[in-house]
Design an enzyme around this catalytic site. Structure first.
Site, short mmCIF file in Angstrom:
data_model
loop_
_atom_site.label_atom_id
_atom_site.label_comp_id
_atom_site.label_asym_id
_atom_site.label_seq_id
_atom_site.Cartn_x
_atom_site.Cartn_y
_atom_site.Cartn_z
N GLY A 18 8.13 -8.28 1.22
CA GLY A 18 9.17 -7.26 1.11
C GLY A 18 8.63 -6.06 0.38
O GLY A 18 7.64 -5.45 0.79
N VAL A 51 4.20 -4.88 -6.68
CA VAL A 51 3.58 -3.91 -7.58
C VAL A 51 4.61 -2.87 -7.98
O VAL A 51 4.89 -2.64 -9.15
CB VAL A 51 2.35 -3.26 -6.91
CG1 VAL A 51 1.80 -2.15 -7.77
CG2 VAL A 51 1.28 -4.33 -6.69
N VAL A 53 5.23 0.26 -8.65
CA VAL A 53 5.29 1.33 -9.64
C VAL A 53 5.20 2.71 -8.97
O VAL A 53 5.37 3.72 -9.61
CB VAL A 53 4.16 1.21 -10.68
CG1 VAL A 53 4.30 -0.09 -11.43
CG2 VAL A 53 2.79 1.31 -10.03
N ALA A 56 6.45 8.39 -6.79
CA ALA A 56 6.35 9.76 -6.32
C ALA A 56 5.92 9.76 -4.85
O ALA A 56 5.10 8.94 -4.45
CB ALA A 56 5.35 10.56 -7.16
N LYS A 84 10.78 16.70 -5.81
CA LYS A 84 9.38 16.94 -6.13
C LYS A 84 8.87 18.10 -5.27
O LYS A 84 8.87 18.02 -4.04
CB LYS A 84 8.55 15.68 -5.88
CG LYS A 84 7.06 15.86 -6.16
CD LYS A 84 6.32 14.57 -5.86
CE LYS A 84 4.81 14.77 -6.01
NZ LYS A 84 4.06 13.57 -5.62
N LEU A 339 -0.47 -2.22 0.60
CA LEU A 339 -1.59 -2.67 -0.22
C LEU A 339 -2.43 -3.74 0.46
O LEU A 339 -3.60 -3.91 0.13
CB LEU A 339 -1.07 -3.21 -1.55
CG LEU A 339 -0.31 -2.20 -2.42
CD1 LEU A 339 0.19 -2.88 -3.69
CD2 LEU A 339 -1.19 -1.00 -2.77
N ILE A 352 2.76 5.48 -0.67
CA ILE A 352 3.91 5.37 0.23
C ILE A 352 3.65 6.11 1.54
O ILE A 352 4.06 5.67 2.62
CB ILE A 352 5.19 5.87 -0.47
CG1 ILE A 352 5.60 4.87 -1.56
CG2 ILE A 352 6.34 6.06 0.52
CD1 ILE A 352 6.82 5.29 -2.37
#
Length: 511
Positions: A18, A51, A53, A56, A84, A339, A352
């Site tokens: 997921g 992971v 984290v 952005a 952003k 990843l 991303i």
């Protein structure tokens, strides 16, 4: 990939894992291939962490959201998102210096030569005392003034794009809701066995801890660094790029907000790496990326904790990684996304985007009557090209540094470069030429931002820029600068926009 062609119809897609990658794949495939008669099953285990984290993004995320049918306001409210407009780099060119990589252009056409040559000529004529290059970019000026509103269409001086800073865990949870409403089936459980076809060797099924067998025709490996199918099972191989991108560890920790919630991400150079700051609506994401050959783990986490703007709201978490990519992102009937396919450190928020690129390329080449070798080869070619170009762009930040006297940075400046990057650096240093990419992630303006931001100044300029009279050039630049200043003044404040847009996050509302 074997040369054999499996002509079995692709009707059952199984996504293994997921997190952001898995649920982006589920959302994208279920929406873009609606009506294709697919069944999509996602397998994840709450006992296995992600992971998560990466907070952005790049402007291309807006294209993915549209394809997935995601409402931007709702997504922002569910994920504590802020806007952003670019990435600010502090102390990379040298101590005390800063520049921004914007999601927009610099200046506008004022003659036959590219705009940056006219600015460079002005800089030389005024012995370096001209206005900074970044002040000729509307998104940079707006970001540093804490302002944002959606851009109007067009390619003029005030044209720009934007991305989001959001809580990646909340984004994955939101996409889980979107995907399951679209018919994706979620299966909870840990995979304990992978079954292969007796002929051909493709993946046939995964078996869960409770004995459930989930069969599929195409498997999407989103299992993170474990790479359960693409590597553990198929042993695809990995191209290690740590010789060029040696940072291999990070500490990550969120903290309370005590400074302005600005519409940009910040990357601050440190002695053996760099520190990120990503402001969300409800907190700030922080991290320290470093190379363990130049810093101990304890020194790295101490440095991070000493440079937080507010009280930490969780314990720091350590991450280990090796930069590089799988030798094949698509092998047999397995496509690695996220990843599991590779990792290029988060300096330019590409994680991303690489997930999105993998999904969109899969949609374009989606197999119907089996995984044809030509489609597999094209997919791998496209992903190899994307990873390679991003690698070069990330490496540019390091090799063009001006942080003299620090072993890590001195070694980065003197490293032997990939030929593809060495050619780009030489072309700019000698003549101010930038990569001539018409498509891809980082185009002309991106390369310019780093070259000029880190004081890579060409030896010679375009003779067409040299030919413009000084008074005419100065007048053009003054007009552009003034237009940007006026445009920024008319632009709404960043947080005011979020409130007016109806995108304010309510703590606990998404859980």
């Amino acid at each position: 990939m074997s040369g054999q062609f499996n002509n079995r119809a692709i009707k059952r897609v199984v996504i293994v894992g997921g997190g952001t990658a898995g649920w982006m794949a589920a959302a994208g495939l279920s929406r873009a291939l609606i009506g294709a008669g697919l069944s999509i099953t996602l397998v994840e285990s709450e006992a296995i962490g992600t992971v998560g984290v990466g907070e952005a993004t790049l402007p291309q995320i807006r294209d993915f959201n549209r394809i997935a049918g995601i409402d931007e306001r709702e997504m922002m409210a569910r994920t504590a998102a802020t806007i952003k407009l670019g990435i600010e780099f502090c102390d990379w060119g040298g101590p005390g210096e800063r520049y921004m990589h914007p999601f927009g252009t610099y200046g506008e056409s004022i003659g036959p030569a590219p705009f940056h040559h006219y600015w460079l000529k002005e800089r030389a004529a005024k012995n370096g005392e001209s206005k900074p290059f970044g002040e000729y970019s509307f998104p940079i000026a707006a970001a540093w003034d804490g302002r944002f509103e959606p851009p109007s269409s067009g390619d003029g001086l005030l044209a720009y794009n934007y991305a989001f800073q959001f809580d990646a865990g909340l984004y994955a949870a939101y996409l889980s809701d979107v995907s399951q409403k679209a018919g994706v089936q979620r299966k909870e459980g840990r995979i304990v066995e992978v079954r292969r076809e007796q002929t051909g060797g493709d993946i046939a099924a995964v078996v869960l801890e409770d004995g459930t067998v989930i069969e599929g025709d195409l498997f999407v490996d989103c299992s993170g660094f474990r790479a359960l199918l693409i590597e553990q099972e198929l042993q695809t191989g990995f191209d290690d790029w740590s010789q060029w991108l040696p940072c291999n560890r990070a500490w990550a920790v969120p903290c309370e907000t005590s400074a302005e919630t600005v519409p940009y991400t910040r990357a601050t150079a440190r002695d053996a790496g760099w520190q990120w700051r990503i402001p969300l609506q409800h907190r700030v994401g922080n991290g320290h990326v470093y190379c363990d050959r130049y810093s101990s783990d304890q020194d790295a986490v101490d440095l991070l904790m000493a440079n937080l703007e507010g009280k930490p709201i969780a314990d720091p978490r350590q991450l280990f990684f090796t930069t590089g990519k799988r030798r094949q992102m698509w092998n047999r009937n397995v496509v690695a996304i996220g990843l599991s396919g590779g990792f290029l450190e988060p300096l330019e928020s590409t994680s991303i985007d690489l997930i999105q690129t993998g999904i969109l390329n899969l949609i374009e080449l989606f197999p119907q009557d089996g995984c044809a070798p030509a489609d597999v080869a094209e997919y791998n070619r496209l992903m190899d090209l994307e990873y390679g170009r991003i690698r070069d762009f990330l490496l540019l930040h390091y090799v063009a540094n001006q942080r003299h006297g620090l072993p890590f940075w001195d070694d980065m400046r003197s490293m032997e470069l990939p030929e593809s990057l060495a050619e780009k650096l030489e072309a700019f240093r000698t003549r101010g030429l930038t990569p001539d990419y018409s498509e891809g992630l980082f185009l002309l303006q991106s390369w310019l931002s780093v070259f000029i931001g880190q004081n890579v100044i060409p030896d010679t300029l375009d003779p067409r820029a040299e030919a413009m009279p000084d008074e005419e050039r100065t007048a053009h630049l003054a007009r552009i600068h003034s237009s940007i200043e006026e445009g920024v003044k008319r632009t709404e404040e960043h947080l005011s926009f979020i409130d007016q847009y109806g995108a304010r996050f309510r703590q606990g509302s998404a859980h």
